[in-house]
Design a protein around this motif. Sequence first.
Motif, PDB file in Angstrom:
ATOM      1  N   GLN A 114       1.016  -1.001   0.146  1.00 48.49           N
ATOM      2  CA  GLN A 114       0.278   0.360   0.034  1.00 48.49           C
ATOM      3  C   GLN A 114       0.961   1.333   0.256  1.00 48.49           C
ATOM      4  O   GLN A 114       2.111   1.776   0.817  1.00 48.49           O
ATOM      5  CB  GLN A 114      -1.111  -0.425   0.600  1.00 48.49           C
ATOM      6  N   ALA A 115       0.285   2.450  -0.380  1.00 47.83           N
ATOM      7  CA  ALA A 115       0.691   3.791  -0.245  1.00 47.83           C
ATOM      8  C   ALA A 115       0.576   4.349   0.707  1.00 47.83           C
ATOM      9  O   ALA A 115      -0.591   4.423   0.892  1.00 47.83           O
ATOM     10  CB  ALA A 115       0.578   4.156  -1.975  1.00 47.83           C
ATOM     11  N   LEU A 116       0.965   4.308   1.202  1.00 50.41           N
ATOM     12  CA  LEU A 116       0.707   5.694   2.409  1.00 50.41           C
ATOM     13  C   LEU A 116       1.602   6.542   2.233  1.00 50.41           C
ATOM     14  O   LEU A 116       3.170   6.760   2.578  1.00 50.41           O
ATOM     15  CB  LEU A 116       1.321   4.947   3.986  1.00 50.41           C
ATOM     16  N   ARG A 165      -4.275   1.603  -1.945  1.00 54.50           N
ATOM     17  CA  ARG A 165      -4.674   0.696  -2.469  1.00 54.50           C
ATOM     18  C   ARG A 165      -4.342  -0.455  -3.518  1.00 54.50           C
ATOM     19  O   ARG A 165      -5.423   0.405  -4.325  1.00 54.50           O
ATOM     20  CB  ARG A 165      -5.434   0.037  -1.816  1.00 54.50           C
ATOM     21  N   GLU A 166      -3.572  -0.930  -4.760  1.00 46.33           N
ATOM     22  CA  GLU A 166      -3.483  -1.554  -5.716  1.00 46.33           C
ATOM     23  C   GLU A 166      -4.752  -2.880  -5.765  1.00 46.33           C
ATOM     24  O   GLU A 166      -4.706  -3.508  -5.134  1.00 46.33           O
ATOM     25  CB  GLU A 166      -2.275  -2.334  -6.340  1.00 46.33           C
ATOM     26  N   MET A 167      -5.574  -2.254  -6.387  1.00 53.86           N
ATOM     27  CA  MET A 167      -6.869  -3.496  -6.425  1.00 53.86           C
ATOM     28  C   MET A 167      -7.331  -4.077  -7.483  1.00 53.86           C
ATOM     29  O   MET A 167      -7.920  -5.242  -8.104  1.00 53.86           O
ATOM     30  CB  MET A 167      -8.092  -2.746  -5.857  1.00 53.86           C
ATOM     31  N   THR A 168      -6.474  -4.091  -8.676  1.00 57.72           N
ATOM     32  CA  THR A 168      -6.283  -4.821  -9.589  1.00 57.72           C
ATOM     33  C   THR A 168      -6.763  -6.663  -9.435  1.00 57.72           C
ATOM     34  O   THR A 168      -7.406  -6.703 -10.106  1.00 57.72           O
ATOM     35  CB  THR A 168      -5.624  -3.954 -10.971  1.00 57.72           C
ATOM     36  N   ARG A 169      -5.368  -6.234  -9.438  1.00 59.70           N
ATOM     37  CA  ARG A 169      -5.566  -7.365  -9.050  1.00 59.70           C
ATOM     38  C   ARG A 169      -6.543  -8.949  -8.216  1.00 59.70           C
ATOM     39  O   ARG A 169      -6.755  -9.965  -8.741  1.00 59.70           O
ATOM     40  CB  ARG A 169      -3.673  -8.751  -8.098  1.00 59.70           C
ATOM     41  N   GLU A 170      -6.704  -8.286  -7.148  1.00 63.33           N
ATOM     42  CA  GLU A 170      -7.347  -8.735  -6.552  1.00 63.33           C
ATOM     43  C   GLU A 170      -8.384  -8.311  -7.346  1.00 63.33           C
ATOM     44  O   GLU A 170      -9.989  -9.831  -6.898  1.00 63.33           O
ATOM     45  CB  GLU A 170      -8.094  -7.581  -4.702  1.00 63.33           C
ATOM     46  N   LEU A 171      -9.754  -7.695  -7.125  1.00 68.46           N
ATOM     47  CA  LEU A 171     -10.358  -7.725  -8.330  1.00 68.46           C
ATOM     48  C   LEU A 171     -10.444  -8.312  -9.290  1.00 68.46           C
ATOM     49  O   LEU A 171     -11.682  -8.903  -9.723  1.00 68.46           O
ATOM     50  CB  LEU A 171     -11.077  -6.121  -8.618  1.00 68.46           C
TER      51      LEU A 171
END
Length: 443
Positions: A130-132, A217-223
């Motif tokens: 995640q980017a914070l 949060r990167e969601m591409t793969r999860e989606l």
Amino acid sequence: MPKKLSLEGRIAAISLLAVAIGASIPIVLIQQGINTPLAWTGGLLLALPTVLLLLRLVIGPISHSLKALEGGLLNFRDGDFSVSLVTRRNDQLGYLTKLYNEVAEILRRERAHIYQQELLLDTLIQSSPQALLLVDQGDHIIYSNSGARHLLNRGKPIQGLTVKRLLPHCPQELADAIEKKKEGLLSYSENGETRTLHLSNSSFVLNAQKHQLIVIREMTRELTRAEVQVWKKVIRLISHELNNSLAPISSMAHSGKLLIRQPGQSEALEKVFDIIADRCQHLTEFTQGYARFAKLPAPSREPVRWQQLVERLKPLHGFTLKGELPNRPGYFDPVQMEQALLNLFKNAAEAGSDALNTELQIKVDQHGQELVIRDRGHGMSEKVLQQALLPFYSTKPQGVGLGLTLCREIIDAHGGRIQLQNRAGGGIQINLWLPWPETQTAE
């Protein structure tokens, strides 16, 4: 070994010695026959250096120890716990010095422990996918991790920059979302691929200043994985429903052929055709439910009188209106909202709640409009409650799992939220909250 005098004992002894010396001088002078004021003054002046010397021998080491303690405490104030004091005294000052050294050792160990924890936490944050970003009150980035640097500035350092200066290096959609402090999912195209991110913002006070924490949060793969799982589930459900209907239809068609060849079987044929018609009707409702879910258009919002909404729903499904209707009209898509409410009333009836125990309450305030539906059905278990809004999830033998999902899609499309909870004494309460449009102001 004789015990050493305490600090107070030493000062008392010096004081008594000084008094003894001062008192002995007049006695000696009288014995020598000298009894003039000048002689007395000279004798006292001769005794004074002796008294001062004795006092210095006692007070000098005390002063040195006090200065050492003062320097150590000043180091504490500056956050330096590395200094230890050396003393050979066996009195109260020696005891204070020992206590100082023990406290310094405790503080050194605690600082080392905190440093190790901070190092571990920083390592975890830096390695997080995640980017914070931590932004201070002046809009400066005071902390960031590796994910934020790679996502927002191509791996270059961003600490110390302002958010406004950083945004031109970000994708336009992401920059707009950060600038407007939006939350939720956003998608954009990069190098021919669609990326989906989840953005969250939170504010808190640190050192009496307001700070903002941005988590991306990167969601591409999860989606993508979730989408594949949903499609697999859809295929299984459709296959199951088609088999459940086509198998009896095929069997009934074959039975009908056999009955046609036999005279006097009109009543049996009628039952066969009724079963076929029933299964066809079920398939029709099944496919129409999926079609409504897949083709849900964007809401066409308009002012709606609450009384008009209630009058349209009453003949279609029984319920009890609780409380007074607000004077201020609602603002939503009336067709979609009717569909959502009908689904909820239907669920309440199927759960065993009659019209008297199924309630609708409508409330408005300056922030939005809320519709509350309560029933006295059999309720839901905690596990079912957590999954009730998921697509294609149903506990009904003939359910397709789209009723509550369609409600959620309608509410989400209006920018609102839906909440389900069990009621004390049995039943479910569902809260539908819709915001006012930005162009409207609270009355």
